[in-house]
Design a protein around this motif. Structure first.
Motif, PDB file in Angstrom:
ATOM      1  N   ALA A 103      -3.035  26.920  47.918  1.00  0.00           N
ATOM      2  CA  ALA A 103      -2.924  27.356  46.523  1.00  0.00           C
ATOM      3  C   ALA A 103      -1.974  28.546  46.461  1.00  0.00           C
ATOM      4  CB  ALA A 103      -4.293  27.746  45.971  1.00  0.00           C
ATOM      5  N   VAL A 104      -1.053  28.495  45.529  1.00  0.00           N
ATOM      6  CA  VAL A 104      -0.076  29.571  45.350  1.00  0.00           C
ATOM      7  C   VAL A 104      -0.135  30.026  43.892  1.00  0.00           C
ATOM      8  CG1 VAL A 104       2.346  30.265  45.493  1.00  0.00           C
ATOM      9  CG2 VAL A 104       1.426  28.591  47.118  1.00  0.00           C
ATOM     10  N   SER A 137       1.325  34.949  45.725  1.00  0.00           N
ATOM     11  CA  SER A 137       0.163  35.093  46.593  1.00  0.00           C
ATOM     12  C   SER A 137      -0.273  33.693  46.991  1.00  0.00           C
ATOM     13  CB  SER A 137      -0.972  35.819  45.857  1.00  0.00           C
ATOM     14  OG  SER A 137      -2.140  35.845  46.659  1.00  0.00           O
ATOM     15  N   ALA A 138      -0.744  33.522  48.226  1.00  0.00           N
ATOM     16  CA  ALA A 138      -1.107  32.186  48.701  1.00  0.00           C
ATOM     17  C   ALA A 138      -2.451  32.219  49.413  1.00  0.00           C
ATOM     18  CB  ALA A 138      -0.028  31.644  49.639  1.00  0.00           C
ATOM     19  N   ALA A 139      -3.198  31.099  49.310  1.00  0.00           N
ATOM     20  CA  ALA A 139      -4.491  30.985  49.988  1.00  0.00           C
ATOM     21  C   ALA A 139      -4.695  29.530  50.404  1.00  0.00           C
ATOM     22  CB  ALA A 139      -5.630  31.434  49.074  1.00  0.00           C
ATOM     23  N   PRO A 140      -4.978  29.265  51.676  1.00  0.00           N
ATOM     24  CA  PRO A 140      -5.212  27.888  52.132  1.00  0.00           C
ATOM     25  C   PRO A 140      -6.569  27.382  51.661  1.00  0.00           C
ATOM     26  CG  PRO A 140      -5.609  29.429  53.917  1.00  0.00           C
ATOM     27  CD  PRO A 140      -5.075  30.242  52.778  1.00  0.00           C
ATOM     28  N   PHE A 141      -6.716  26.079  51.596  1.00  0.00           N
ATOM     29  CA  PHE A 141      -7.994  25.484  51.219  1.00  0.00           C
ATOM     30  C   PHE A 141      -8.971  25.628  52.384  1.00  0.00           C
ATOM     31  CE2 PHE A 141      -7.166  22.470  47.466  1.00  0.00           C
ATOM     32  CZ  PHE A 141      -6.217  23.337  46.934  1.00  0.00           C
ATOM     33  N   ALA A 142     -10.190  26.044  52.071  1.00  0.00           N
ATOM     34  CA  ALA A 142     -11.206  26.213  53.104  1.00  0.00           C
ATOM     35  C   ALA A 142     -11.733  24.859  53.565  1.00  0.00           C
ATOM     36  CB  ALA A 142     -12.352  27.069  52.565  1.00  0.00           C
ATOM     37  N   ASP A 178      -2.461  48.455  44.476  1.00  0.00           N
ATOM     38  CA  ASP A 178      -3.478  47.858  45.342  1.00  0.00           C
ATOM     39  C   ASP A 178      -4.409  46.967  44.533  1.00  0.00           C
ATOM     40  OD1 ASP A 178      -2.425  49.172  47.499  1.00  0.00           O
ATOM     41  OD2 ASP A 178      -3.867  50.828  47.447  1.00  0.00           O
ATOM     42  N   GLN A 179      -4.768  47.441  43.336  1.00  0.00           N
ATOM     43  CA  GLN A 179      -5.657  46.653  42.482  1.00  0.00           C
ATOM     44  C   GLN A 179      -4.983  45.358  42.044  1.00  0.00           C
ATOM     45  OE1 GLN A 179      -8.878  47.314  41.775  1.00  0.00           O
ATOM     46  NE2 GLN A 179      -8.916  45.298  40.810  1.00  0.00           N
ATOM     47  N   THR A 180      -3.680  45.430  41.709  1.00  0.00           N
ATOM     48  CA  THR A 180      -2.936  44.233  41.321  1.00  0.00           C
ATOM     49  C   THR A 180      -2.902  43.232  42.456  1.00  0.00           C
ATOM     50  OG1 THR A 180      -1.544  45.490  39.798  1.00  0.00           O
ATOM     51  CG2 THR A 180      -0.688  43.369  40.548  1.00  0.00           C
ATOM     52  N   THR A 181      -2.673  43.726  43.668  1.00  0.00           N
ATOM     53  CA  THR A 181      -2.648  42.846  44.844  1.00  0.00           C
ATOM     54  C   THR A 181      -4.000  42.192  45.063  1.00  0.00           C
ATOM     55  OG1 THR A 181      -0.937  44.198  45.910  1.00  0.00           O
ATOM     56  CG2 THR A 181      -2.246  42.766  47.331  1.00  0.00           C
ATOM     57  N   GLN A 182      -5.057  42.986  45.013  1.00  0.00           N
ATOM     58  CA  GLN A 182      -6.402  42.454  45.225  1.00  0.00           C
ATOM     59  C   GLN A 182      -6.777  41.443  44.145  1.00  0.00           C
ATOM     60  OE1 GLN A 182      -9.026  45.824  45.530  1.00  0.00           O
ATOM     61  NE2 GLN A 182      -7.941  46.684  47.281  1.00  0.00           N
ATOM     62  N   THR A 215      -5.989  33.800  43.451  1.00  0.00           N
ATOM     63  CA  THR A 215      -5.493  32.690  44.270  1.00  0.00           C
ATOM     64  C   THR A 215      -6.633  32.013  45.023  1.00  0.00           C
ATOM     65  OG1 THR A 215      -3.453  33.961  44.565  1.00  0.00           O
ATOM     66  CG2 THR A 215      -3.754  32.047  45.969  1.00  0.00           C
ATOM     67  N   GLU A 216      -7.524  32.820  45.563  1.00  0.00           N
ATOM     68  CA  GLU A 216      -8.665  32.266  46.302  1.00  0.00           C
ATOM     69  C   GLU A 216      -9.590  31.481  45.376  1.00  0.00           C
ATOM     70  OE1 GLU A 216     -10.344  35.664  48.148  1.00  0.00           O
ATOM     71  OE2 GLU A 216      -8.732  35.860  49.638  1.00  0.00           O
TER      72      GLU A 216
END
Length: 372
Positions: free
Chosen positions: A247-248, A230-235, A18-22, A28-29
């Protein structure tokens, strides 16, 4: 001990995963936010250029030489070290001024999409990454309408050009041997920045697409092994168009599990040492508990063999100590009884000798002869 070790390992295993995922999601964010704000600054640059009096004030523009205009653009290029070209066009796409570099008069820019969007929306525009028609490099174009300071009418367009390798500069420290990053343009479904170059210019595969819609990490088979995506879109930032970029980040599964593997070894080693310590401790206390009984058995055996001088060293007041005391008491009593029997035997023998002596004396006396 094994059960406790297994339970601890499973609990810590889940916690570490869980910590690795977070951690990876947070990384990524951070990447998305850092790059987004860098683009936001470049968007602000083109707005500032569009408001310069030598371009936006028709009177100032008329009395300012072309050389002065070009030098101003050159200073911007040299100062920011981000752009490789800045140019000013009128509303028909005709070149007015440009920074040093290849001449931009060969192509009319009116038909370029970012040019049309700037004129149509009246706002700054950021293009999708595309190959420059002059340099061939994949670049991002920033364009903003130039409004006349007196009338507010759009009288031209300022355009900056940034090769993606310069856009990547602020992200360099976010990559490592086991961790990489990539920037995806969803509009064209192409990765235009890739820290290890493995996905550069390629469309997003199914795993990257899945990572965009999943809270956890997505496993992907890369060239060098299994990676976790892991992926996060631009705000959306106020004052700038919403960028269709994602962002990946990726981390080697082996590296991600390194901490877990180390934990497993630690638990196994700890369980092994604990087992050895427990066995040694149990043996020590077992010996300590049984030794007095063993000693007592040996003393009893010696007494049974006639060694009545054998005694136990009694050092405790518990049941074992009481047993030793009783054995010693028994030995004393037996020894006293034997001694008493020995004394009695000696007395009996003495009495017998005296009796025999008297009998012999009587037979030898004169009176006994007369009587005979």
């Amino acid at each position: 001990i094994a059960a406790i070790g297994t339970l601890s390992y499973n609990q810590i295993n889940n916690a570490l995963r869980d910590q690795t995922t977070q951690t990876q999601k947070a990384r990524t964010e951070i990447l998305a936010d850092k790059f987004n704000r860098f683009i936001f600054e470049r968007n602000g640059d083109v707005e500032i250029l569009a408001s310069q009096p030598i371009f936006a004030d028709s009177k100032v523009a008329l009395i300012t030489s072309l050389e002065s205009k070009n030098k101003l653009l050159d200073r911007y290029v040299a100062s920011y070290q981000v752009y490789d070209s800045i140019a000013i066009f009128d509303v028909k796409g005709t070149l007015i001024a440009q920074s040093k570099g290849e001449s931009l008069t060969k192509i009319n820019h009116l038909k370029r999409q970012y040019f049309q969007d700037a004129l149509k929306t009246g706002k700054p525009v950021i293009s999708s990454p595309e190959a420059s028609r002059y340099t061939g490099k994949i670049s991002v174009f920033f364009a903003a309408p130039i409004r006349d300071l007196a009338t507010g009418q759009i009288i031209g367009v300022v355009r900056t050009r940034t090769p993606v390798d310069r856009l990547e500069a602020p992200l360099k420290n976010l990559a490592s041997k086991s961790q990489n990053y990539h920037i995806l343009d969803r509009r064209n479904n192409v990765i235009f920045i890739s820290s290890n170059g493995e996905y550069l210019g390629k469309p997003a595969d199914a795993d990257i697409t899945t990572a965009q819609n999943k809270e956890g990490l997505v496993s992907h088979q890369g060239k060098s092994g299994i990676e976790l995506f892991s992926a996060a879109p631009f705000a959306n930032l106020e004052g700038m168009q919403q960028l269709p970029w994602v962002a990946v980040t990726s981390i080697d599964q082996e590296a991600a599990n390194a901490t877990l593997s180390g934990l497993l070894l630690t638990i196994l080693a700890g369980a092994g040492l604990t087992s050895l310590f427990t066995i040694a401790l149990a043996t020590f206390f077992a010996n300590r508990a049984t030794q007095p009984i063993t000693d007592a058995a040996k003393v009893v055996e010696k007494i049974g063999q006639g060694d009545f001088n054998s005694r136990l060293d009694v050092n405790s007041g518990d049941e074992i100590g009481q047993l030793g005391t009783n054995i010693n008491l028994m030995a004393n009593q037996i020894q006293e009884l034997l001694l008493e029997q020995s004394e009695q035997t000696k007395r009996t023998e003495l009495y017998a000798e005296i009796s025999r002596a008297r009998t012999t004396a009587d037979l030898l006396s004169p009176l006994s002869k007369v009587l005979v």
